[in-house]
Enzyme design. Sequence first.
Site, PDB file in Angstrom:
ATOM      1  N   GLY A   1     -22.865 -81.572 -52.427  1.00 35.81           N
ATOM      2  CA  GLY A   1     -23.007 -80.626 -54.317  1.00 35.81           C
ATOM      3  C   GLY A   1     -23.569 -79.644 -53.712  1.00 35.81           C
ATOM      4  O   GLY A   1     -24.730 -78.682 -52.906  1.00 35.81           O
ATOM      5  N   VAL A   2     -22.880 -78.813 -54.041  1.00 34.34           N
ATOM      6  CA  VAL A   2     -22.760 -77.023 -54.315  1.00 34.34           C
ATOM      7  C   VAL A   2     -23.183 -76.748 -56.086  1.00 34.34           C
ATOM      8  O   VAL A   2     -22.178 -76.162 -56.284  1.00 34.34           O
ATOM      9  CB  VAL A   2     -21.311 -76.815 -53.662  1.00 34.34           C
ATOM     10  CG1 VAL A   2     -21.145 -76.991 -52.116  1.00 34.34           C
ATOM     11  CG2 VAL A   2     -20.173 -77.179 -54.779  1.00 34.34           C
ATOM     12  N   GLY A   3     -23.952 -76.927 -56.271  1.00 35.66           N
ATOM     13  CA  GLY A   3     -24.418 -76.425 -57.420  1.00 35.66           C
ATOM     14  C   GLY A   3     -25.489 -75.936 -57.872  1.00 35.66           C
ATOM     15  O   GLY A   3     -25.307 -74.278 -56.922  1.00 35.66           O
TER      16      GLY A   3
ATOM     17  N   LYS B   1     -44.472 -85.258 -63.729  1.00 36.71           N
ATOM     18  CA  LYS B   1     -43.363 -84.865 -64.021  1.00 36.71           C
ATOM     19  C   LYS B   1     -43.744 -85.971 -65.731  1.00 36.71           C
ATOM     20  O   LYS B   1     -44.101 -86.795 -65.998  1.00 36.71           O
ATOM     21  CB  LYS B   1     -42.316 -86.073 -62.980  1.00 36.71           C
ATOM     22  CG  LYS B   1     -41.279 -85.527 -63.435  1.00 36.71           C
ATOM     23  CD  LYS B   1     -40.829 -84.213 -61.734  1.00 36.71           C
ATOM     24  CE  LYS B   1     -39.474 -84.346 -62.598  1.00 36.71           C
ATOM     25  NZ  LYS B   1     -39.109 -83.073 -61.541  1.00 36.71           N
TER      26      LYS B   1
ATOM     27  N   VAL C   1     -28.569 -74.806 -56.629  1.00 36.45           N
ATOM     28  CA  VAL C   1     -28.512 -74.743 -55.339  1.00 36.45           C
ATOM     29  C   VAL C   1     -28.830 -74.483 -54.178  1.00 36.45           C
ATOM     30  O   VAL C   1     -28.022 -73.556 -53.349  1.00 36.45           O
ATOM     31  CB  VAL C   1     -30.439 -75.615 -54.672  1.00 36.45           C
ATOM     32  CG1 VAL C   1     -31.288 -75.704 -53.384  1.00 36.45           C
ATOM     33  CG2 VAL C   1     -31.042 -75.707 -55.989  1.00 36.45           C
TER      34      VAL C   1
HETATM   35  P1  NAD Z   1     -27.541 -79.471 -59.832  1.00 31.51           P
HETATM   36  O1  NAD Z   1     -27.051 -80.341 -60.557  1.00 31.51           O
HETATM   37  O2  NAD Z   1     -26.840 -77.482 -59.999  1.00 31.51           O
HETATM   38  O3  NAD Z   1     -25.924 -79.684 -58.850  1.00 31.51           O
HETATM   39  C1  NAD Z   1     -26.259 -80.715 -58.258  1.00 31.51           C
HETATM   40  C2  NAD Z   1     -24.782 -80.471 -57.308  1.00 31.51           C
HETATM   41  O4  NAD Z   1     -24.167 -82.474 -56.889  1.00 31.51           O
HETATM   42  C3  NAD Z   1     -23.703 -80.736 -58.674  1.00 31.51           C
HETATM   43  O5  NAD Z   1     -22.104 -79.768 -58.268  1.00 31.51           O
HETATM   44  C4  NAD Z   1     -23.178 -81.507 -58.713  1.00 31.51           C
HETATM   45  O6  NAD Z   1     -21.228 -81.898 -60.087  1.00 31.51           O
HETATM   46  C5  NAD Z   1     -23.095 -82.340 -57.761  1.00 31.51           C
HETATM   47  N1  NAD Z   1     -23.408 -83.779 -57.127  1.00 31.51           N
HETATM   48  C6  NAD Z   1     -23.887 -85.031 -57.959  1.00 31.51           C
HETATM   49  N2  NAD Z   1     -23.336 -86.031 -57.435  1.00 31.51           N
HETATM   50  C7  NAD Z   1     -22.713 -85.919 -56.514  1.00 31.51           C
HETATM   51  C8  NAD Z   1     -21.774 -87.164 -55.935  1.00 31.51           C
HETATM   52  N3  NAD Z   1     -22.065 -88.104 -56.155  1.00 31.51           N
HETATM   53  N4  NAD Z   1     -21.305 -86.484 -55.144  1.00 31.51           N
HETATM   54  C9  NAD Z   1     -21.353 -84.921 -54.587  1.00 31.51           C
HETATM   55  N5  NAD Z   1     -21.859 -84.023 -55.326  1.00 31.51           N
HETATM   56  C10 NAD Z   1     -22.787 -84.647 -56.502  1.00 31.51           C
HETATM   57  O7  NAD Z   1     -28.502 -79.253 -59.119  1.00 31.51           O
HETATM   58  P2  NAD Z   1     -29.774 -77.853 -58.504  1.00 31.51           P
HETATM   59  O8  NAD Z   1     -30.434 -77.720 -58.963  1.00 31.51           O
HETATM   60  O9  NAD Z   1     -28.494 -77.140 -57.443  1.00 31.51           O
HETATM   61  O10 NAD Z   1     -30.406 -79.461 -57.821  1.00 31.51           O
HETATM   62  C11 NAD Z   1     -29.890 -79.611 -56.452  1.00 31.51           C
HETATM   63  C12 NAD Z   1     -30.558 -81.318 -55.512  1.00 31.51           C
HETATM   64  O11 NAD Z   1     -32.038 -79.468 -55.492  1.00 31.51           O
HETATM   65  C13 NAD Z   1     -31.105 -82.321 -57.223  1.00 31.51           C
HETATM   66  O12 NAD Z   1     -31.444 -83.261 -55.910  1.00 31.51           O
HETATM   67  C14 NAD Z   1     -32.609 -81.411 -57.098  1.00 31.51           C
HETATM   68  O13 NAD Z   1     -32.760 -82.337 -57.732  1.00 31.51           O
HETATM   69  C15 NAD Z   1     -33.594 -80.703 -56.178  1.00 31.51           C
HETATM   70  N6  NAD Z   1     -34.431 -79.518 -56.439  1.00 31.51           N
HETATM   71  C16 NAD Z   1     -33.924 -78.634 -56.688  1.00 31.51           C
HETATM   72  C17 NAD Z   1     -34.149 -77.555 -57.405  1.00 31.51           C
HETATM   73  C18 NAD Z   1     -33.662 -76.522 -58.518  1.00 31.51           C
HETATM   74  O14 NAD Z   1     -34.815 -75.570 -57.874  1.00 31.51           O
HETATM   75  N7  NAD Z   1     -33.276 -76.222 -58.847  1.00 31.51           N
HETATM   76  C19 NAD Z   1     -35.725 -77.977 -57.186  1.00 31.51           C
HETATM   77  C20 NAD Z   1     -36.049 -78.743 -56.086  1.00 31.51           C
HETATM   78  C21 NAD Z   1     -35.158 -80.037 -55.881  1.00 31.51           C
END
Ligand code: NAD
Length: 366
Positions: free
Chosen positions: A192-194, A92, A196
């Site tokens: 967390g509705v980003g 990483k 993923v």
């Molecule tokens: P993202 O940034 O698109 O979504 C994260 C969401 O969480 C955002 O909408 C953000 O506003 C919200 N958030 C942040 N702090 C918060 C809180 N305190 N309370 C509620 N919501 C909160 O990220 P992502 O790509 O969707 O990834 C989500 C998680 O999955 C992360 O932990 C990431 O490390 C993990 N992950 C992602 C991937 C990938 O392919 N994107 C792969 C493996 C792991």
Amino acid sequence: MSTTQGLSQIQSGEIFSQLTPHDHEQLVFCQDKETGLKAIIAIHNTVLGPGLGGTRIWNYSNEADAINDALRLSRGMTYKAAISGLNLGGAKAVIIGDSKTIKTEALMRKFGRFVENLHGKYITAEDVNTTTMDMEYVHMETSHVVGLPESMGGGGDPSPVTAYGTYMGMKAAANKVWGTDSLNGKKIAVQGVGKVGGYLLSYLHKEGAKLFITDINDEMLAKYSKDFGATVVYGEEIFSLDVDVFAPCAMGAVLNTDHINKLKCKVIAGAANNQLEDENVHGPMLLEKGITYVPDFLINAGGLINVYQEHIGYNRETAMRKTEHIYNIALEVMKTSSAKNIHTQKIATELAEKRINDILRVQSTY
Ligand code: NAD
């Protein structure tokens, strides 16, 4: 470790003592005054193949935190690749600074040069605060990068594949707990509705689950409440909801003593990395509470499977098919956990370590 502790360890030159506990292979410091680049690449284990892991840009409050993060995350990548059957090691990178101000083409390309200097032992990809566009810049200086846009032959955004894997892991847990993998009518809370979380919601909605969501982004909450009829809750309320499944899809370390005490769900299945604040405390605590936890590094491996596919020749269908296999591995882990009365994170870690050791023996003859 506290900030002061970490800093004093670094000041007294105790970097190696941070590499030995989990047997990290290499820690690389990269500095460039012109672009302001300060990057740390941690390579944990390359028995199975080159260390692959994304590059995170974060405004760490001190260098000790940045080192800790790189070491911790690289180890997670080793296990994620190993348990998913990929021929990859774990690594990483972190770039220190505020992505909004430090990120430039020159900085990303300079970072690419440092990656190139490792001759493929480390393969980078996007992570928190880096995008496919940034990886295009990195790619101008090195071929050891994945997560490129589809227009460049890459796999594009891995989030939909991660979401699919998370959905598969959740269905496996449903099968284990309720005897059917259907999520129809199940009450599911998504934190967390980003990227993923959003894709996951669409799978769950399609299957007829009743959704509860929280986020710090009101726009996303409004969107998914409208699109999928999800009930919006705020802050800590997500932990105490009377639901069947809790899906952490925001940040790490949310499974701490306080939150676990509040949980009423039977299953935890979400995409966030490093969900257990302390795996030796909170893994057993979940087992004792009768909550089935699908290990994070297993359930969220879809994104890694997707970029691995890019590394060996991209094909979306193959990536999805391999990701589907998370269902079977998760079921095996949960069944073994029940049979041995050992928490799932430990079982999954042992499975990953077993594969690494088995392959190490395979490689011991010419
Ligand atoms: P993202 O940034 O698109 O979504 C994260 C969401 O969480 C955002 O909408 C953000 O506003 C919200 N958030 C942040 N702090 C918060 C809180 N305190 N309370 C509620 N919501 C909160 O990220 P992502 O790509 O969707 O990834 C989500 C998680 O999955 C992360 O932990 C990431 O490390 C993990 N992950 C992602 C991937 C990938 O392919 N994107 C792969 C493996 C792991």
